[in-house]
Design a protein around this motif. Structure first.
Motif, PDB file in Angstrom:
ATOM      1  N   TRP A   1      -8.757  11.185  18.204  1.00  0.00           N
ATOM      2  CA  TRP A   1      -7.342  10.915  17.987  1.00  0.00           C
ATOM      3  C   TRP A   1      -7.160   9.402  17.940  1.00  0.00           C
ATOM      4  O   TRP A   1      -7.901   8.657  18.578  1.00  0.00           O
ATOM      5  CB  TRP A   1      -6.498  11.469  19.140  1.00  0.00           C
ATOM      6  CG  TRP A   1      -6.504  12.958  19.277  1.00  0.00           C
ATOM      7  CD1 TRP A   1      -7.522  13.735  19.739  1.00  0.00           C
ATOM      8  CD2 TRP A   1      -5.427  13.845  18.965  1.00  0.00           C
ATOM      9  NE1 TRP A   1      -7.152  15.065  19.735  1.00  0.00           N
ATOM     10  CE2 TRP A   1      -5.856  15.159  19.275  1.00  0.00           C
ATOM     11  CE3 TRP A   1      -4.129  13.666  18.472  1.00  0.00           C
ATOM     12  CZ2 TRP A   1      -5.056  16.279  19.094  1.00  0.00           C
ATOM     13  CZ3 TRP A   1      -3.325  14.781  18.300  1.00  0.00           C
ATOM     14  CH2 TRP A   1      -3.779  16.070  18.599  1.00  0.00           C
TER      15      TRP A   1
ATOM     16  N   SER B   1       1.072  14.348  10.142  1.00  0.00           N
ATOM     17  CA  SER B   1       1.046  15.577  10.946  1.00  0.00           C
ATOM     18  C   SER B   1       1.285  16.817  10.103  1.00  0.00           C
ATOM     19  O   SER B   1       2.007  17.725  10.487  1.00  0.00           O
ATOM     20  CB  SER B   1       2.096  15.502  12.063  1.00  0.00           C
ATOM     21  OG  SER B   1       3.403  15.413  11.512  1.00  0.00           O
TER      22      SER B   1
ATOM     23  N   ARG C   1      -4.533  13.227  15.109  1.00  0.00           N
ATOM     24  CA  ARG C   1      -5.934  13.653  14.966  1.00  0.00           C
ATOM     25  C   ARG C   1      -6.479  13.020  13.695  1.00  0.00           C
ATOM     26  O   ARG C   1      -5.856  13.107  12.628  1.00  0.00           O
ATOM     27  CB  ARG C   1      -5.991  15.184  14.859  1.00  0.00           C
ATOM     28  CG  ARG C   1      -7.373  15.781  15.168  1.00  0.00           C
ATOM     29  CD  ARG C   1      -7.564  15.911  16.647  1.00  0.00           C
ATOM     30  NE  ARG C   1      -8.898  16.370  17.014  1.00  0.00           N
ATOM     31  CZ  ARG C   1      -9.166  17.604  17.442  1.00  0.00           C
ATOM     32  NH1 ARG C   1      -8.208  18.511  17.498  1.00  0.00           N
ATOM     33  NH2 ARG C   1     -10.390  17.919  17.829  1.00  0.00           N
TER      34      ARG C   1
ATOM     35  N   PRO D   1      -6.105  14.268  23.227  1.00  0.00           N
ATOM     36  CA  PRO D   1      -4.758  13.821  22.865  1.00  0.00           C
ATOM     37  C   PRO D   1      -3.990  13.353  24.087  1.00  0.00           C
ATOM     38  O   PRO D   1      -3.880  14.091  25.075  1.00  0.00           O
ATOM     39  CB  PRO D   1      -4.122  15.082  22.260  1.00  0.00           C
ATOM     40  CG  PRO D   1      -4.865  16.214  22.904  1.00  0.00           C
ATOM     41  CD  PRO D   1      -6.268  15.724  23.116  1.00  0.00           C
TER      42      PRO D   1
ATOM     43  N   ARG E   1      -4.091  23.113  19.008  1.00  0.00           N
ATOM     44  CA  ARG E   1      -5.018  22.015  19.262  1.00  0.00           C
ATOM     45  C   ARG E   1      -6.384  22.598  19.597  1.00  0.00           C
ATOM     46  O   ARG E   1      -6.490  23.558  20.361  1.00  0.00           O
ATOM     47  CB  ARG E   1      -4.521  21.143  20.409  1.00  0.00           C
ATOM     48  CG  ARG E   1      -3.304  20.303  20.047  1.00  0.00           C
ATOM     49  CD  ARG E   1      -2.860  19.448  21.211  1.00  0.00           C
ATOM     50  NE  ARG E   1      -1.736  18.597  20.836  1.00  0.00           N
ATOM     51  CZ  ARG E   1      -1.097  17.790  21.669  1.00  0.00           C
ATOM     52  NH1 ARG E   1      -1.463  17.748  22.954  1.00  0.00           N
ATOM     53  NH2 ARG E   1      -0.088  17.049  21.251  1.00  0.00           N
TER      54      ARG E   1
ATOM     55  N   ALA F   1       0.831  12.128  21.811  1.00  0.00           N
ATOM     56  CA  ALA F   1       0.241  12.703  20.601  1.00  0.00           C
ATOM     57  C   ALA F   1       1.284  13.444  19.779  1.00  0.00           C
ATOM     58  O   ALA F   1       2.159  14.132  20.321  1.00  0.00           O
ATOM     59  CB  ALA F   1      -0.891  13.654  20.970  1.00  0.00           C
TER      60      ALA F   1
ATOM     61  N   ARG G   1      -0.118   9.126  18.605  1.00  0.00           N
ATOM     62  CA  ARG G   1      -1.519   9.424  18.248  1.00  0.00           C
ATOM     63  C   ARG G   1      -1.593  10.647  17.328  1.00  0.00           C
ATOM     64  O   ARG G   1      -0.867  11.625  17.514  1.00  0.00           O
ATOM     65  CB  ARG G   1      -2.357   9.671  19.495  1.00  0.00           C
ATOM     66  CG  ARG G   1      -2.161   8.633  20.594  1.00  0.00           C
ATOM     67  CD  ARG G   1      -2.540   7.219  20.172  1.00  0.00           C
ATOM     68  NE  ARG G   1      -2.058   6.244  21.128  1.00  0.00           N
ATOM     69  CZ  ARG G   1      -2.678   5.922  22.264  1.00  0.00           C
ATOM     70  NH1 ARG G   1      -3.804   6.534  22.588  1.00  0.00           N
ATOM     71  NH2 ARG G   1      -2.168   5.009  23.059  1.00  0.00           N
TER      72      ARG G   1
END
Length: 459
Positions: free
Chosen positions: A223, A321, A56, A188, A210, A192, A54
């Motif tokens: 997410w 990411s 964001r 998350p 986070r 994640a 996962r």
């Protein structure tokens, strides 16, 4: 090299050039199995990067909030031109309309009051509304586009108030569950990815914190996976395929959301904004519909493509990411381009169909209006018209008769959408004259005085 090998190469190149720790991509289309690919490392020891990792998605969240707002409108709970004060008890800026907030033309400042991206402390639901009087209207209402997370946070609170629930609960019940977007969550999960800021001058990467957005969640909290986001982008562009019964939102309402409300720049008309949707036009009447997202350590993009020659349901999502690699967002249109180029839409064979109804057959063929020729035809069960001078890819005007009035038709799409087409018949029942948007149409070229153009100068 196969199409999927080209997709994979494009993804690997974006990951390497952008120095993205983890990249997850997906292509969705109605006539193929989904294509999903990952490259890199999740950032969590013992948890390899997989299609279920996962990321964001940041402001792609806004598209969900926009759909929730339009659901409320379709159910009669609000009007898009309602001021928010009609539904929310706000201490200031209550004259801002729902439509203006959806299209980022309300003039709201970008963020809630305070240095939220410095403190990483967002207001809760009640605090967001209570402190609205401390936020500025940085531009006059309707002056121009100005992106506002605050505006969409207020829209989320509006949805919660109208549904007597929370934004998160309404989202789950009315979008995520019906569309089976099971990998899309507020918080998350264990799988994640870690988000990073990648050093500009070395290969070092620092994990970003986070953040929980509290009352600003409707703007950027979610997410998800690339697969879920490609499906969601396909819904935004092709709802008739993803949600054929309109359980989440009517296809006509999505069409309304996709119509440009403003451009993002007065000199570069390279992007527009609908009702909560970014619109990226391309040549030959092709447009990408969706949204980008950015949060500390993450960038994301999810767009569906519409237009001539586009495979049904085509959409792409790219999640990464890194909070600084523009290659993440650039990869979305590249994948869509490659899909059209390398694996084009199947060509449907033409087949004979029933003729036009008897009452409309005398319309078919060329007519003249305002001195120009138009061709009226019957295709796909509807009366259509287009200018004889229009390029072949120009969508036709499409007409539907009014209930109980076969000689009065409404233009439901294309040129003069919304206007009436009125038919005048001879004693024998043939159509001999028409008025479209009040302009007279005849079988021969005429001047506005009704004289034939071929008669030339008055004698």
């Amino acid at each position: 090299m196969s199409a999927e090998e080209r997709y994979e190469r494009a993804a690997r190149q974006a990951q390497a050039q952008g120095r993205v720790p983890a990249l997850s991509v997906a292509l969705h289309r109605a006539d193929r199995e989904p294509w999903v690919f990952t490259v890199g490392d999740s950032g969590t020891p013992g948890r390899p990067l997989t299609p279920d990792t996962r990321f964001r998605i940041g402001s792609i969240t806004k598209t969900f909030t926009a759909v929730l707002v339009l659901q409320c409108r379709d159910e009669g709970l609000l009007d898009l031109d309602d001021p928010i004060a009609k539904h929310l008890d706000v201490p200031a800026h209550g004259d801002a309309t729902v439509r203006r907030l959806l299209s980022h033309t309300s003039g709201f400042q970008r963020e809630p009051y305070g240095d939220v991206w410095d403190t990483l402390a967002a207001p809760d639901d009640a605090g967001l509304i209570a402190e609205l009087d401390r936020a500025e209207r940085v531009l006059p209402n309707a002056r121009r586009f100005h992106y506002s997370n605050l505006g969409f946070a207020v829209l989320g609170q509006l949805v919660a108030k109208l549904r007597d629930s929370t934004w998160a609960a309404v989202l789950q019940e009315r979008i995520l569950d019906p569309l089976r977007l099971t990998a899309t969550t507020l918080e998350p999960p264990a799988q994640a990815a870690v988000g990073f800021v990648v050093d500009a001058y070395s290969d070092a990467a620092r994990p970003e914190p986070r953040t929980d957005l509290g009352g600003v969640a409707p703007a950027a909290q979610l997410w998800s996976t690339a697969s879920d986001m490609a499906t969601w982008a396909s819904f935004l562009a092709h709802p008739e395929l993803i949600d054929p019964d309109g359980k989440v939102l009517a296809a006509a309402t999505l069409e309304e959301m996709r119509f440009p409300a403003t451009t993002t720049n007065e000199t570069l008309w390279s992007a527009g904004w609908g009702l909560g949707l970014i619109l990226i036009p391309h040549p030959k009447r092709v447009v990408d519909v969706g949204h980008d997202g950015a949060m500390p350590g993450f960038l994301a993009g999810a767009y569906g493509r519409r237009g001539n020659g586009v495979p049904a349901g085509l959409a792409a999502a790219v999640l990464g990411s890194s909070g600084t690699a523009g290659e993440i967002n650039d990869l979305v249109p590249e994948l869509l381009r490659l899909a059209v180029e390398l694996d084009p839409a199947d060509i449907r064979p033409w087949r004979a169909a029933p003729p036009a109804p008897p009452e409309y057959r005398s319309i078919l063929g060329p007519w003249w209006g305002e001195g120009s020729q138009f061709i009226f035809s019957w295709h796909d069960g509807a009366l259509q018209a287009r200018s004889a001078e229009s390029p072949a890819d120009t969508p036709p005007a499409i007409f539907e008769p009014l209930p109980g009035q076969p000689d009065v038709l409404r233009t439901v799409s294309g040129r003069e959408a919304g206007e009436l087409l009125r038919l005048t018949r001879s004693a024998g029942g043939e159509v001999v004259k028409m008025h479209w948007a009040t302009y007279r149409f005849a079988r021969v070229q005429e001047g506005f005085d009704g004289g034939r153009a071929s008669d030339g100068v008055f004698s």
